[in-house]
Scaffold this motif. Structure first.
Motif, mmCIF file in Angstrom:
data_model
loop_
_atom_site.group_PDB
_atom_site.id
_atom_site.type_symbol
_atom_site.label_atom_id
_atom_site.label_comp_id
_atom_site.label_asym_id
_atom_site.label_seq_id
_atom_site.Cartn_x
_atom_site.Cartn_y
_atom_site.Cartn_z
ATOM 1 N N VAL A 1 22.922 -38.512 -1.023
ATOM 2 C CA VAL A 1 23.038 -37.679 0.170
ATOM 3 C C VAL A 1 23.925 -36.491 -0.163
ATOM 4 C CG1 VAL A 1 23.704 -37.606 2.598
ATOM 5 C CG2 VAL A 1 22.847 -39.747 1.603
ATOM 6 N N ALA A 2 23.392 -35.290 -0.033
ATOM 7 C CA ALA A 2 24.150 -34.061 -0.328
ATOM 8 C C ALA A 2 25.080 -33.745 0.837
ATOM 9 C CB ALA A 2 23.199 -32.904 -0.575
ATOM 10 N N ASP B 1 26.443 -37.777 10.477
ATOM 11 C CA ASP B 1 25.099 -37.359 10.865
ATOM 12 C C ASP B 1 24.193 -37.212 9.650
ATOM 13 O OD1 ASP B 1 26.010 -37.373 13.453
ATOM 14 O OD2 ASP B 1 26.286 -35.197 13.575
ATOM 15 N N LYS B 2 24.746 -36.674 8.562
ATOM 16 C CA LYS B 2 23.975 -36.543 7.329
ATOM 17 C C LYS B 2 23.532 -37.928 6.817
ATOM 18 C CE LYS B 2 23.677 -32.267 5.451
ATOM 19 N NZ LYS B 2 22.485 -31.735 4.758
ATOM 20 N N LEU B 3 24.465 -38.865 6.830
ATOM 21 C CA LEU B 3 24.166 -40.219 6.347
ATOM 22 C C LEU B 3 23.107 -40.882 7.212
ATOM 23 C CD1 LEU B 3 27.779 -41.482 5.494
ATOM 24 C CD2 LEU B 3 25.987 -40.797 3.878
ATOM 25 N N ASN B 4 23.211 -40.772 8.525
ATOM 26 C CA ASN B 4 22.239 -41.420 9.415
ATOM 27 C C ASN B 4 20.837 -40.871 9.213
ATOM 28 O OD1 ASN B 4 23.920 -43.279 10.704
ATOM 29 N ND2 ASN B 4 24.628 -41.770 12.197
ATOM 30 N N THR B 5 20.737 -39.575 8.963
ATOM 31 C CA THR B 5 19.425 -38.978 8.721
ATOM 32 C C THR B 5 18.833 -39.478 7.412
ATOM 33 O OG1 THR B 5 20.019 -36.976 9.958
ATOM 34 C CG2 THR B 5 18.193 -36.800 8.398
ATOM 35 N N ALA B 6 19.658 -39.561 6.384
ATOM 36 C CA ALA B 6 19.167 -39.934 5.058
ATOM 37 C C ALA B 6 18.909 -41.432 4.925
ATOM 38 C CB ALA B 6 20.166 -39.487 4.003
ATOM 39 N N LEU B 7 19.628 -42.265 5.686
ATOM 40 C CA LEU B 7 19.583 -43.718 5.482
ATOM 41 C C LEU B 7 18.791 -44.479 6.535
ATOM 42 C CD1 LEU B 7 23.352 -44.218 4.523
ATOM 43 C CD2 LEU B 7 21.395 -44.076 2.961
ATOM 44 N N ASN C 1 28.936 -44.585 11.505
ATOM 45 C CA ASN C 1 29.639 -44.091 12.683
ATOM 46 C C ASN C 1 31.080 -43.789 12.295
ATOM 47 O OD1 ASN C 1 30.061 -43.233 15.283
ATOM 48 N ND2 ASN C 1 29.297 -45.122 16.228
ATOM 49 N N VAL C 2 31.815 -43.157 13.209
ATOM 50 C CA VAL C 2 33.230 -42.832 12.981
ATOM 51 C C VAL C 2 34.062 -43.678 13.930
ATOM 52 C CG1 VAL C 2 34.995 -41.040 13.079
ATOM 53 C CG2 VAL C 2 32.685 -40.488 12.256
ATOM 54 N N VAL C 3 35.091 -44.336 13.388
ATOM 55 C CA VAL C 3 36.016 -45.125 14.212
ATOM 56 C C VAL C 3 37.401 -44.473 14.120
ATOM 57 C CG1 VAL C 3 37.143 -47.351 14.529
ATOM 58 C CG2 VAL C 3 34.719 -47.251 13.888
ATOM 59 N N ASN C 4 37.981 -44.182 15.284
ATOM 60 C CA ASN C 4 39.283 -43.501 15.337
ATOM 61 C C ASN C 4 40.381 -44.477 15.732
ATOM 62 O OD1 ASN C 4 38.095 -40.811 14.910
ATOM 63 N ND2 ASN C 4 37.247 -41.084 16.968
ATOM 64 N N ASN C 5 41.547 -44.327 15.101
ATOM 65 C CA ASN C 5 42.713 -45.160 15.420
ATOM 66 C C ASN C 5 43.670 -44.338 16.283
ATOM 67 O OD1 ASN C 5 44.940 -46.780 15.559
ATOM 68 N ND2 ASN C 5 45.087 -47.172 13.354
ATOM 69 N N PRO C 6 43.787 -44.630 17.574
ATOM 70 C CA PRO C 6 44.661 -43.826 18.443
ATOM 71 C C PRO C 6 46.147 -43.994 18.122
ATOM 72 C CG PRO C 6 43.779 -45.720 19.627
ATOM 73 C CD PRO C 6 43.075 -45.690 18.327
ATOM 74 N N ALA C 7 46.486 -45.069 17.382
ATOM 75 C CA ALA C 7 47.903 -45.312 17.094
ATOM 76 C C ALA C 7 48.455 -44.308 16.093
ATOM 77 C CB ALA C 7 48.099 -46.732 16.575
ATOM 78 N N ASP C 8 47.689 -43.976 15.056
ATOM 79 C CA ASP C 8 48.214 -43.078 14.026
ATOM 80 C C ASP C 8 47.336 -41.841 13.827
ATOM 81 O OD1 ASP C 8 46.007 -44.070 12.735
ATOM 82 O OD2 ASP C 8 47.118 -45.242 11.249
ATOM 83 N N GLY C 9 46.247 -41.714 14.591
ATOM 84 C CA GLY C 9 45.420 -40.522 14.506
ATOM 85 C C GLY C 9 44.507 -40.473 13.307
ATOM 86 N N THR C 10 44.353 -41.600 12.605
ATOM 87 C CA THR C 10 43.462 -41.610 11.449
ATOM 88 C C THR C 10 42.045 -41.994 11.885
ATOM 89 O OG1 THR C 10 44.007 -43.926 10.977
ATOM 90 C CG2 THR C 10 45.317 -42.218 9.870
ATOM 91 N N SER C 11 41.115 -41.718 10.974
ATOM 92 C CA SER C 11 39.703 -42.027 11.248
ATOM 93 C C SER C 11 39.070 -42.611 9.999
ATOM 94 C CB SER C 11 38.943 -40.771 11.681
ATOM 95 O OG SER C 11 39.485 -40.224 12.866
ATOM 96 N N ARG C 12 37.999 -43.385 10.196
ATOM 97 C CA ARG C 12 37.256 -43.955 9.075
ATOM 98 C C ARG C 12 35.754 -43.806 9.345
ATOM 99 N NH1 ARG C 12 40.113 -48.626 6.222
ATOM 100 N NH2 ARG C 12 42.126 -48.936 7.253
ATOM 101 N N LEU C 13 35.006 -43.668 8.276
ATOM 102 C CA LEU C 13 33.556 -43.832 8.361
ATOM 103 C C LEU C 13 33.250 -45.317 8.220
ATOM 104 C CD1 LEU C 13 31.870 -41.032 6.191
ATOM 105 C CD2 LEU C 13 31.522 -41.471 8.630
ATOM 106 N N VAL C 14 32.419 -45.870 9.118
ATOM 107 C CA VAL C 14 32.031 -47.277 9.055
ATOM 108 C C VAL C 14 30.517 -47.335 8.931
ATOM 109 C CG1 VAL C 14 32.002 -49.482 10.254
ATOM 110 C CG2 VAL C 14 34.020 -48.002 10.415
#
Length: 466
Positions: free
Chosen positions: A138-139, A151-157, A165-178
């Protein structure tokens, strides 16, 4: 010609004409009303009988089906852990099943990243489903946010059965791709690889569990683990086919330790019982309907009885009599020869009653004899169908009679229209005649008055009022 009449004669011409017209009209109206009521009542009654016969015929068709008796069922004693189905070729048997683990799919997360993360340069991510998978490349463009990468990953996969999807942590403001995989089974873990330094923060080793803010798996792909009669087995899917030949089991939960569930494969006795009961219900509805339509019910002293729409109808007697003859006519076979052998007996009003315990026992001990009793060209359902087919088929007895009654009702409408025209013509003629008479009487009265005045003016005449 209704209006001010009788001026000349002083007669109530409107009343006289109305009485004469009514005397002419009333008998025919009453006759047509009686004929219409009788025809409508019989038409409605035949419609009710035809409807009950149609329901009965449908129930017979469902029971006269060899496939119904060929069906096999697989039942689970614990449907919260396992459900099962069987094909017609499955052999009967009872099996003890333990479900130790459900098959699972891979779910992985990238390392925790700043919520405003973006790629510093373009590059390529390779998403693999299993370490040996060739992967999907995936480019990713420079300055791409996590949402844009998702969005790029969902289209390709989408065709690979992997969603992001993206999961956000409100405690420290970090995010992860899941990333989630649809396919279950060992060896189908998700790996995210790249040869570009700008995307290295997005790599995931699907064989390493998430720890702290590091990347890894949240759920690891694994096989289902279960046993049948103590034999340990595995499946990459929770839908297990042919572990028991021609039986499909769906694993939905774990069983308690040392408390196996039971899978029982056998004839579809529940389905057969249901169709037998539908047949009995439809027959009872038909008998109840025919009883109501052919009965005379006293409703109290001084009141006319309630008369069914088909009282004394020979067709109904022939229909019901023919069906009852078939119900008591024994089949030329052993085991089950008449309905009573199944626990189905006739009550005083002609309806049928089922002894559920006896029916269940016969289905358990003599299932094949029940099948041949009901199905086939010489089975009870075919014999009953031949008895009623002449009544319910297109152009049959009931349809012909209803068509005849409909013609009668249509003719009544035409006769009413003709009666209305005849009455209008009679009324016009009577008014013409009476008005002519009234005018003549008026002229005679006027002549009489003038003559009286002339005679009163003669010399020597004596006036009455003098």
């Amino acid at each position: 010609m209704v209006g001010i009449t009788g001026i000349g004669s002083g007669l109530d011409i409107n009343g006289i004409v109305g009485a004469l017209v009514g005397a002419e009209k009333a008998p025919k109206e009453a006759q047509l009303a009686r004929l219409e009521k009788a025809s409508t009542t019989k038409f409605s009654a035949l419609g009710q009988l035809k409807g009950a016969l149609g329901t009965f015929k449908t129930a017979m068709k469902s029971l006269n089906n060899a496939e119904l008796f060929e069906k096999r069922t697989a039942t689970s004693s614990n449907t919260s852990a396992l459900t099962a189905t069987a094909s017609t070729s499955a052999l009967g048997g009872t099996y003890k099943v333990d479900v130790d683990r459900l098959a699972s799919s891979s779910k992985v997360a990238t390392a925790a990243l700043a919520s405003d993360f973006s790629t510093s340069a373009s590059g390529t991510l390779k998403i693999k489903l299993g370490a040996a998978d060739a992967g999907t490349e995936v480019a990713i463009a420079a300055d791409s946010s996590l949402v844009e990468i998702r969005d790029k990953l969902n289209t390709a996969l989408k065709d690979k059965g992997i969603t992001a999807n993206v999961v956000n942590n409100p405690a420290d403001g970090t995010s992860r791709l899941v990333l989630n995989a649809k396919d279950t089974g060992a060896g189908k873990d998700i790996f995210i690889e790249t040869g570009d330094a700008a995307l290295s923060a997005l790599t995931v080793d699907g064989a390493v569990q998430v720890s702290g803010n590091a990347a890894g798996y949240l759920e690891q792909a694994a096989d289902a683990e279960f046993s049948i009669d103590g034999l340990a087995l595995k499946s990459s899917s929770n839908t297990v086919e042919n572990a028991i030949p021609d039986v499909t089991m769906t694993l939905v939960g774990k069983t308690e330790e040392n408390k196996p569930l039971t899978v029982t494969v056998g004839q579809d006795k529940v389905g057969v019982t249901s169709n037998i009961k539908k047949f009995v219900e439809a027959y009872n509805k038909l008998i109840t309907t025919s009883n109501d339509l052919t009965s005379v019910v006293e409703v109290g002293e001084g009141k006319p009885p309630v008369v069914g729409g088909l009282v004394g109808d020979a067709s109904v007697r022939a229909l019901v009599g023919g069906m009852r003859n078939e119900l008591v006519n024994p089949a030329e076979q052993g085991g089950v020869r008449v309905l009573a052998d199944l626990g189905i007996t006739t009550q005083q009003d002609g309806t049928l009653k089922i002894d559920d315990a006896k029916l269940s026992a016969v289905l358990k001990d003599n299932f094949d004899a029940v099948a041949t009793f009901f199905t086939g060209d010489t089975g009870l359902m075919s014999r009953l169908d031949k008895r009623i087919d002449g009544y319910v088929q297109t152009g049959g007895v009931l349809e012909q009679r209803m068509d005849g009654l409909q013609s009668t009702l249509n003719d009544i409408d035409k006769q009413r229209e003709a009666l209305t025209r005849r009455v209008e013509q009679l009324q016009t003629r009577l008014f013409s005649q009476f008005n002519a008479m009234d005018a003549l009487v008026g002229q005679l009265n006027q002549t009489s008055e003038r003559l009286a005045q002339a005679l009163g003016s003669l010399p020597g005449s004596v006036r009455k009022d003098s």
